[in-house]
Design an enzyme around this catalytic site. Sequence first.
Site, mmCIF file in Angstrom:
data_model
loop_
_atom_site.group_PDB
_atom_site.id
_atom_site.type_symbol
_atom_site.label_atom_id
_atom_site.label_comp_id
_atom_site.label_asym_id
_atom_site.label_seq_id
_atom_site.Cartn_x
_atom_site.Cartn_y
_atom_site.Cartn_z
ATOM 1 N N SER A 1 6.048 79.647 -11.135
ATOM 2 C CA SER A 1 5.145 78.510 -10.992
ATOM 3 C C SER A 1 5.462 77.332 -11.905
ATOM 4 C CB SER A 1 3.708 78.961 -11.232
ATOM 5 O OG SER A 1 3.570 79.423 -12.554
ATOM 6 N N HIS B 1 2.779 82.343 -5.433
ATOM 7 C CA HIS B 1 3.241 80.996 -5.077
ATOM 8 C C HIS B 1 4.204 81.052 -3.888
ATOM 9 C CE1 HIS B 1 1.229 79.112 -8.470
ATOM 10 N NE2 HIS B 1 1.547 80.213 -9.129
ATOM 11 N N LYS C 1 -4.971 80.911 -3.718
ATOM 12 C CA LYS C 1 -4.102 79.725 -3.716
ATOM 13 C C LYS C 1 -3.958 79.249 -2.261
ATOM 14 C CE LYS C 1 -1.741 81.206 -7.956
ATOM 15 N NZ LYS C 1 -2.655 80.660 -8.948
HETATM 16 N N1 PLP Z 1 0.438 85.645 -10.585
HETATM 17 C C1 PLP Z 1 0.891 84.381 -10.593
HETATM 18 C C2 PLP Z 1 2.359 84.139 -10.455
HETATM 19 C C3 PLP Z 1 -0.010 83.301 -10.720
HETATM 20 O O1 PLP Z 1 0.439 82.050 -10.731
HETATM 21 C C4 PLP Z 1 -1.393 83.588 -10.833
HETATM 22 C C5 PLP Z 1 -2.383 82.506 -11.001
HETATM 23 O O2 PLP Z 1 -2.192 81.508 -11.614
HETATM 24 C C6 PLP Z 1 -1.810 84.921 -10.828
HETATM 25 C C7 PLP Z 1 -0.882 85.935 -10.692
HETATM 26 C C8 PLP Z 1 -3.256 85.275 -10.909
HETATM 27 O O3 PLP Z 1 -3.857 85.005 -9.667
HETATM 28 P P1 PLP Z 1 -5.435 85.011 -9.501
HETATM 29 O O4 PLP Z 1 -5.882 83.600 -9.676
HETATM 30 O O5 PLP Z 1 -5.698 85.552 -8.144
HETATM 31 O O6 PLP Z 1 -5.961 85.885 -10.579
#
Ligand code: PLP
Length: 423
Positions: A211, A239, A270
Amino acid sequence: MWRVAAVRALRGGGAGAPGAPRAASAVAAAQLRRRLESELEDIRGAGTWKSERVIASRQGPHLRLAGGGAGIINFCANNYLGLSSHPEVIRAAVEALEKFGAGLSSVRFICGTQSIHKDLEEKIARFHQREDAILYASCFDANAGIFEALLTPEDAVLSDELNHASIIDGIRLCKANKYRYKHMDMQDLEAKLKEAQKHRLRLVATDGAFSMDGDIAPLREICQLAQKYDALVFIDECHATGFLGPSGRGTDELLGVMDKVTIINSTLGKALGGAAGGYTTGPKPLIDLLRQRSRPYLFSNSLPPAVVGCASKALDLLMESNAIAQSMAAKTQRFRSKMAAAGFTISGKDHPICPVMLGDARLASVMAEDMLNRGIYVIGFSYPVVPKGKARIRVQISAVHSDEDIDRCVEAFTEVGRKHGAL
Ligand code: PLP
């Protein structure tokens, strides 16, 4: 009485009679307050304070900020497909709320499983072409739960050094042997896999798309190495789900390795409607085991029906057509090529996360501020979120941005970049 003393102490008032038990708790509260204030001061002093802008409208390409600021073009949400405020997604949430109520007041295994939870799990598994799926309150929870449930001290996990914080935390919670390989460095992964041959089971864990850089894990090479050294592959697709690959299945589809990746964790928060929730999808026995052993699943409330309704409708829309994902890809291409032509360096390739690389932390921060003055909402990232000297402004493209929105963003970057000497 003790409450009064504690409140006084928290407000910086007197601690009460020395030696009295009530006064002692007030002293502790006052000590805590001083420690917290000093810690907060350190964060401010280090320049890493994160402030939150308050949005007074729905999530979308155009926002109104609290206290004014209407008509802001938003380029910093993970709303890649624009489904957060899609009328059909909102209608599905309202219908689920009406029919199934506000929430379950229970975890899944006591009395918190409704037909819509089972339907959504089946739909997620079908979307990813996997055997089964399990829902969590978030992908953070899915990542926190999987490693501990799956791996023992006899096993090994090999993790990309730039994996998301939730993967890092999930791995910390498990007792497996831990190996960290250099970011997307296949030589280093191979060396670590050789070292890890002594363990019973090896799991390579990587973000599908990272990200901060908008770069995509070399899954073909990772899967080849996994095959050579008898390892399993886990990917976090937060992502990627919904928009990468010909039909939006994700990084594994994009790189042609859907049959080689064993476990996928992803988010519903997302691209898939943006409400909340996460999941694991993969082999049925693994999902069955998670239902028995995964602590964030066992000991946290069921997903609220409205949230389930949003995600379920988002998946329906994606399985009907990939027009939304294609629209996002075209907008991404427009932004990336126009910014490159203007002289900016954009990290990553073909991903809607478009980090505009600036290097200097102060430059990233003042440019982001100046962009907002021009009605473009973007965020600057600097150390410790990204490595020192690699500060950037992250732009995220959505299917619901118009071509005009994209062009206005590029124009604003060009003006602001010239003003601050970035071009
Ligand atoms: N994994 C990644 C790569 C993320 O970017 C995010 C959120 O920013 C998460 C996990 C966590 O996701 P959630 O918002 O569903 O807890």
